[in-house]
Design an enzyme around this catalytic site. Structure first.
Site, mmCIF file in Angstrom:
data_model
loop_
_atom_site.group_PDB
_atom_site.id
_atom_site.type_symbol
_atom_site.label_atom_id
_atom_site.label_comp_id
_atom_site.label_asym_id
_atom_site.label_seq_id
_atom_site.Cartn_x
_atom_site.Cartn_y
_atom_site.Cartn_z
ATOM 1 N N LYS A 54 -5.195 1.471 0.189
ATOM 2 C CA LYS A 54 -4.441 0.511 1.006
ATOM 3 C C LYS A 54 -4.901 -0.913 0.720
ATOM 4 C CE LYS A 54 -3.548 3.994 4.522
ATOM 5 N NZ LYS A 54 -3.965 4.632 5.773
ATOM 6 N N GLN A 98 -8.289 3.870 10.543
ATOM 7 C CA GLN A 98 -8.066 5.085 9.759
ATOM 8 C C GLN A 98 -8.399 6.325 10.593
ATOM 9 O OE1 GLN A 98 -6.703 5.131 6.569
ATOM 10 N NE2 GLN A 98 -6.609 7.321 6.875
ATOM 11 N N ASP A 121 0.437 0.575 12.111
ATOM 12 C CA ASP A 121 0.623 2.019 11.957
ATOM 13 C C ASP A 121 1.700 2.533 12.914
ATOM 14 O OD1 ASP A 121 -0.764 3.149 9.882
ATOM 15 O OD2 ASP A 121 -2.633 3.382 11.009
#
Ligand code: NAP
Length: 294
Positions: A54, A98, A121
């Protein structure tokens, strides 16, 4: 019939190019660029790999990435403090924590602590709540489901009025992708582990999304001829001929499906590259909102 293979790698590269141009434009207009903070807790190898990918993708398009590698024994309070600092940092437009987090951390509380303006997200309960309601727009849509819709759109698949079947109802893929299809006026069916006779349901699907995590479960004779099939699954299966001793396959049996489907995504190279492209898209959109450019 042989399906047209939807090239997720190529589509994702096109999207990254579009975002790079937008970053250049933002820099020219404001002197600023978007910023993404990636918070990694602990030393899980798979999570480290995802975060590294990412960050690299950010650099390629000119988005600044801020890395926070935190010890696996960090307390809930300390982690919440980091999230709060990032909420307050005007150079950060997206915060990515994460998952999964270590067991002693309350994941729900951490995700809810992320400012909804920076929830790239799309997992904040308010964003998910808005996604689940008619006529409410979330600020961000979760990346993998958003990537699925983008693949359909960019492959010329009409969603409105079509029978769409989603296999799987997880919070991160099945449920949000189903909501997105419903908002786009598909007639929707969701199947899960308690659904009897799934093939009878999928044979009516003009659009079939497989997100179950079961290697090659969907066979060609489960598919309506000409259907658009998007395979979200990523499953490792033993393969002594492969260098690593395994290979990755989807939830769809590619060889039999390609003889029946009209359009089909491969694994790898289908949905996977789109997930990161959509993270960049969300970060860009967050920055545009912050700088009044949207
Ligand atoms: P998950 O949380 O394990 O959810 C799986 C879903 O599939 C559940 O709703 C489950 O039903 C259903 N299911 C499981 N076995 C089934 C069966 N035999 N028949 C019908 N339904 C069944 O998985 P996930 O996180 O959604 O991920 C799904 C797949 O997508 C995995 O392979 C994952 O690796 C992949 N994935 C890929 C990306 C990407 O970027 N490409 C991103 C995320 C996930 P119940 O609800 O009844 O248990």
């Amino acid at each position: 019939m042989t399906a047209q293979i939807i090239d997720g790698k190529a589509i994702a590269a096109t999207i990254r190019g579009e975002i790079k141009a937008e970053v250049d434009d933002m820099r020219a207009k404001t002197g600023k660029v978007p910023g993404l903070a990636a918070v990694l807790v602990g030393d899980r190898k798979d999570s480290q790999t995802y975060v590294r990918m990412k960050k690299r993708a950010c650099e390629e398009v000119g988005i600044t990435s801020f890395g926070y590698d935190l010890p696996g024994d960090i307390s809930q309070e300390e982690l919440l403090k980091v999230v709060q600092e990032l909420n307050d940092n005007p150079d950060v437009h997206g915060i990515l924590v994460q998952l999964p987090l270590p067991k002693h951390i309350n994941e729900e509380e951490v995700l809810a602590a992320i400012s909804i303006e920076k929830d790239v997200d799309g997992f904040h309960p308010l964003n998910i709540g808005r996604l689940s309601m008619k006529g409410r727009d979330p600020l961000f849509v979760p990346c993998t489901p958003k990537g699925v819709i983008e693949l359909l759109d960019r492959s010329g698949v009409t969603i409105e009025g079509k029978n769409a079947v989603v296999l799987g109802r997880s919070n991160i893929v099945g449920l949000p992708v189903a909501m997105l299809l419903l908002h786009r006026n598909a007639t929707l069916t969701i199947c899960h582990s308690r659904t009897p006779d799934i093939p009878a349901v999928t044979r009516n699907a003009d659009i079939l999304i497989a997100a179950v995590g079961r290697a090659e479960m969907v066979k060609g004779d489960w598919i309506k001829p000409g259907a658009a099939v998007i395979d979200v699954g990523v499953n490792a299966v033993d393969d002594p001929t492969a260098k690593k001793g395994y290979r990755l396959v989807g939830d769809v049996d590619f060889d039999s499906a390609k003889e029946v489907a009209g359009k089909l995504t491969p694994v790898p190279g289908g949905v996977g590259p789109m997930t990161i492209a959509m993270l960049l898209r969300n970060t860009m959109d967050g920055a545009k909102r912050a700088y009044g450019l949207s």
